[in-house]
Design a protein around this motif. Structure first.
Motif, PDB file in Angstrom:
ATOM      1  N   ARG A   4       0.854  -1.187   0.000  1.00 47.12           N
ATOM      2  CA  ARG A   4       0.000   0.000   0.000  1.00 47.12           C
ATOM      3  C   ARG A   4       0.888   1.235   0.000  1.00 47.12           C
ATOM      4  NH1 ARG A   4      -5.516  -0.793   1.753  1.00 47.12           N
ATOM      5  NH2 ARG A   4      -5.800  -3.022   1.995  1.00 47.12           N
ATOM      6  N   VAL A   5       0.864   1.915  -1.109  1.00 48.24           N
ATOM      7  CA  VAL A   5       1.623   3.156  -1.226  1.00 48.24           C
ATOM      8  C   VAL A   5       0.722   4.202  -1.873  1.00 48.24           C
ATOM      9  CG1 VAL A   5       3.894   2.068  -1.375  1.00 48.24           C
ATOM     10  CG2 VAL A   5       2.606   2.502  -3.462  1.00 48.24           C
ATOM     11  N   ARG A   6       1.002   5.438  -1.559  1.00 51.04           N
ATOM     12  CA  ARG A   6       0.273   6.551  -2.177  1.00 51.04           C
ATOM     13  C   ARG A   6       1.134   7.127  -3.275  1.00 51.04           C
ATOM     14  NH1 ARG A   6      -3.097   9.147   2.515  1.00 51.04           N
ATOM     15  NH2 ARG A   6      -4.792   7.686   2.239  1.00 51.04           N
ATOM     16  N   LEU A   7       0.573   7.190  -4.452  1.00 48.87           N
ATOM     17  CA  LEU A   7       1.295   7.760  -5.580  1.00 48.87           C
ATOM     18  C   LEU A   7       0.788   9.168  -5.863  1.00 48.87           C
ATOM     19  CD1 LEU A   7       1.351   4.726  -8.058  1.00 48.87           C
ATOM     20  CD2 LEU A   7       3.117   5.424  -6.425  1.00 48.87           C
ATOM     21  N   THR A   8       1.697  10.028  -6.247  1.00 48.60           N
ATOM     22  CA  THR A   8       1.312  11.362  -6.685  1.00 48.60           C
ATOM     23  C   THR A   8       0.698  11.242  -8.076  1.00 48.60           C
ATOM     24  OG1 THR A   8       3.413  11.795  -7.778  1.00 48.60           O
ATOM     25  CG2 THR A   8       3.264  12.365  -5.418  1.00 48.60           C
ATOM     26  N   PRO A   9       0.020  12.256  -8.555  1.00 50.80           N
ATOM     27  CA  PRO A   9      -0.508  12.196  -9.931  1.00 50.80           C
ATOM     28  C   PRO A   9       0.601  11.941 -10.963  1.00 50.80           C
ATOM     29  CG  PRO A   9      -1.580  13.976  -8.747  1.00 50.80           C
ATOM     30  CD  PRO A   9      -0.470  13.457  -7.851  1.00 50.80           C
ATOM     31  N   ASP A  10       1.772  12.538 -10.753  1.00 54.97           N
ATOM     32  CA  ASP A  10       2.890  12.309 -11.671  1.00 54.97           C
ATOM     33  C   ASP A  10       3.332  10.851 -11.642  1.00 54.97           C
ATOM     34  OD1 ASP A  10       5.139  13.103 -13.421  1.00 54.97           O
ATOM     35  OD2 ASP A  10       6.343  12.610 -11.644  1.00 54.97           O
ATOM     36  N   LEU A  15       3.558   5.254 -13.928  1.00 54.03           N
ATOM     37  CA  LEU A  15       3.478   3.835 -13.571  1.00 54.03           C
ATOM     38  C   LEU A  15       3.259   2.900 -14.753  1.00 54.03           C
ATOM     39  CD1 LEU A  15       3.699   1.835 -11.250  1.00 54.03           C
ATOM     40  CD2 LEU A  15       1.254   2.149 -10.855  1.00 54.03           C
ATOM     41  N   PRO A  16       2.329   3.155 -15.668  1.00 53.36           N
ATOM     42  CA  PRO A  16       2.156   2.213 -16.786  1.00 53.36           C
ATOM     43  C   PRO A  16       3.424   2.028 -17.626  1.00 53.36           C
ATOM     44  CG  PRO A  16       0.278   3.681 -16.642  1.00 53.36           C
ATOM     45  CD  PRO A  16       1.311   4.203 -15.686  1.00 53.36           C
ATOM     46  N   ARG A  17       4.169   3.113 -17.862  1.00 56.42           N
ATOM     47  CA  ARG A  17       5.430   2.999 -18.624  1.00 56.42           C
ATOM     48  C   ARG A  17       6.443   2.149 -17.869  1.00 56.42           C
ATOM     49  NH1 ARG A  17       4.779   8.457 -19.113  1.00 56.42           N
ATOM     50  NH2 ARG A  17       6.437   8.850 -17.607  1.00 56.42           N
ATOM     51  N   LEU A  18       6.506   2.353 -16.568  1.00 53.27           N
ATOM     52  CA  LEU A  18       7.464   1.588 -15.766  1.00 53.27           C
ATOM     53  C   LEU A  18       7.069   0.120 -15.696  1.00 53.27           C
ATOM     54  CD1 LEU A  18       7.998   4.165 -12.887  1.00 53.27           C
ATOM     55  CD2 LEU A  18       9.525   3.708 -14.820  1.00 53.27           C
ATOM     56  N   LEU A  19       5.796  -0.150 -15.501  1.00 58.57           N
ATOM     57  CA  LEU A  19       5.332  -1.544 -15.428  1.00 58.57           C
ATOM     58  C   LEU A  19       5.514  -2.272 -16.752  1.00 58.57           C
ATOM     59  CD1 LEU A  19       2.097  -1.218 -13.269  1.00 58.57           C
ATOM     60  CD2 LEU A  19       4.341  -2.099 -12.569  1.00 58.57           C
ATOM     61  N   ALA A  20       5.437  -1.551 -17.847  1.00 61.96           N
ATOM     62  CA  ALA A  20       5.631  -2.170 -19.158  1.00 61.96           C
ATOM     63  C   ALA A  20       7.046  -2.722 -19.322  1.00 61.96           C
ATOM     64  CB  ALA A  20       5.325  -1.163 -20.263  1.00 61.96           C
ATOM     65  N   ARG A  21       7.982  -2.217 -18.558  1.00 65.25           N
ATOM     66  CA  ARG A  21       9.370  -2.668 -18.650  1.00 65.25           C
ATOM     67  C   ARG A  21       9.670  -3.887 -17.786  1.00 65.25           C
ATOM     68  NH1 ARG A  21      13.632   1.386 -17.743  1.00 65.25           N
ATOM     69  NH2 ARG A  21      14.759  -0.093 -19.015  1.00 65.25           N
ATOM     70  N   VAL A  22       8.783  -4.239 -16.874  1.00 70.23           N
ATOM     71  CA  VAL A  22       9.063  -5.317 -15.918  1.00 70.23           C
ATOM     72  C   VAL A  22       9.394  -6.623 -16.629  1.00 70.23           C
ATOM     73  CG1 VAL A  22       8.075  -6.753 -14.086  1.00 70.23           C
ATOM     74  CG2 VAL A  22       7.761  -4.276 -14.027  1.00 70.23           C
ATOM     75  N   GLY A  49      13.783   9.525 -17.192  1.00 70.90           N
ATOM     76  CA  GLY A  49      13.904  10.970 -17.168  1.00 70.90           C
ATOM     77  C   GLY A  49      14.045  11.509 -15.752  1.00 70.90           C
ATOM     78  N   GLN A  50      13.592  10.747 -14.796  1.00 70.88           N
ATOM     79  CA  GLN A  50      13.759  11.085 -13.388  1.00 70.88           C
ATOM     80  C   GLN A  50      13.773   9.780 -12.596  1.00 70.88           C
ATOM     81  OE1 GLN A  50      10.447  13.300 -11.800  1.00 70.88           O
ATOM     82  NE2 GLN A  50       9.084  12.486 -13.340  1.00 70.88           N
ATOM     83  N   PRO A  51      14.523   9.744 -11.507  1.00 73.28           N
ATOM     84  CA  PRO A  51      14.589   8.499 -10.751  1.00 73.28           C
ATOM     85  C   PRO A  51      13.242   8.174 -10.113  1.00 73.28           C
ATOM     86  CG  PRO A  51      15.782  10.237  -9.625  1.00 73.28           C
ATOM     87  CD  PRO A  51      15.340  10.796 -10.941  1.00 73.28           C
ATOM     88  N   PRO A  52      12.944   6.893  -9.955  1.00 73.44           N
ATOM     89  CA  PRO A  52      11.679   6.525  -9.312  1.00 73.44           C
ATOM     90  C   PRO A  52      11.694   6.915  -7.833  1.00 73.44           C
ATOM     91  CG  PRO A  52      13.008   4.569  -9.716  1.00 73.44           C
ATOM     92  CD  PRO A  52      13.726   5.725 -10.339  1.00 73.44           C
ATOM     93  N   SER A  53      10.546   7.284  -7.339  1.00 71.05           N
ATOM     94  CA  SER A  53      10.392   7.637  -5.931  1.00 71.05           C
ATOM     95  C   SER A  53      10.451   6.377  -5.072  1.00 71.05           C
ATOM     96  CB  SER A  53       9.046   8.324  -5.715  1.00 71.05           C
ATOM     97  OG  SER A  53       8.001   7.382  -5.933  1.00 71.05           O
ATOM     98  N   LEU A  54      10.504   6.587  -3.785  1.00 74.35           N
ATOM     99  CA  LEU A  54      10.482   5.478  -2.835  1.00 74.35           C
ATOM    100  C   LEU A  54       9.260   4.595  -3.058  1.00 74.35           C
ATOM    101  CD1 LEU A  54      11.502   4.035  -0.283  1.00 74.35           C
ATOM    102  CD2 LEU A  54      10.274   5.759   1.050  1.00 74.35           C
ATOM    103  N   ASN A  55       8.101   5.210  -3.252  1.00 75.90           N
ATOM    104  CA  ASN A  55       6.875   4.434  -3.466  1.00 75.90           C
ATOM    105  C   ASN A  55       6.942   3.627  -4.756  1.00 75.90           C
ATOM    106  OD1 ASN A  55       5.674   5.285  -1.096  1.00 75.90           O
ATOM    107  ND2 ASN A  55       4.735   7.047  -2.038  1.00 75.90           N
TER     108      ASN A  55
END
Length: 84
Positions: A4-10, A15-22, A49-55
């Motif tokens: 359970r994590v809270r994601l910002t709108p950004d 997330l979909p782009r990152l998950l597509a790489r898994v 383009g930017q590092p992933p956040s902790l979440n």
């Protein structure tokens, strides 16, 4: 169940782009590396383009089969900073 994590709108938009790489990165995931090494690998591999956040790191670790809380991942990343 995913952590359970809270994601910002950004983060939600990224997330979909990152998950597509898994699937393409699954075989190279460092299974036998320690927790901080795995978190570092996620941070390096999933920069779009930017590092992933902790979440996002926590969610991406989960996608690679690693079940850690956000607090644990924060500690892992803190250890990396201390080692640098």
């Amino acid at each position: 169940m995913p952590p359970r994590v809270r994601l910002t709108p950004d983060e939600t938009a990224r997330l979909p782009r990152l998950l597509a790489r898994v699937d393409t990165l699954r075989a190279s995931f460092p299974v036998h590396t320690g927790a901080s090494g795995q978190a570092a690998w996620i941070r390096e591999q999933y920069t779009d383009g930017q590092p992933p956040s902790l979440n996002l790191i926590t969610l991406l670790l989960f996608e690679h089969g690693v079940h850690r809380s956000t607090e644990q991942v924060a500690q892992d990343l803190a250890m990396l900073r201390e080692e640098s």
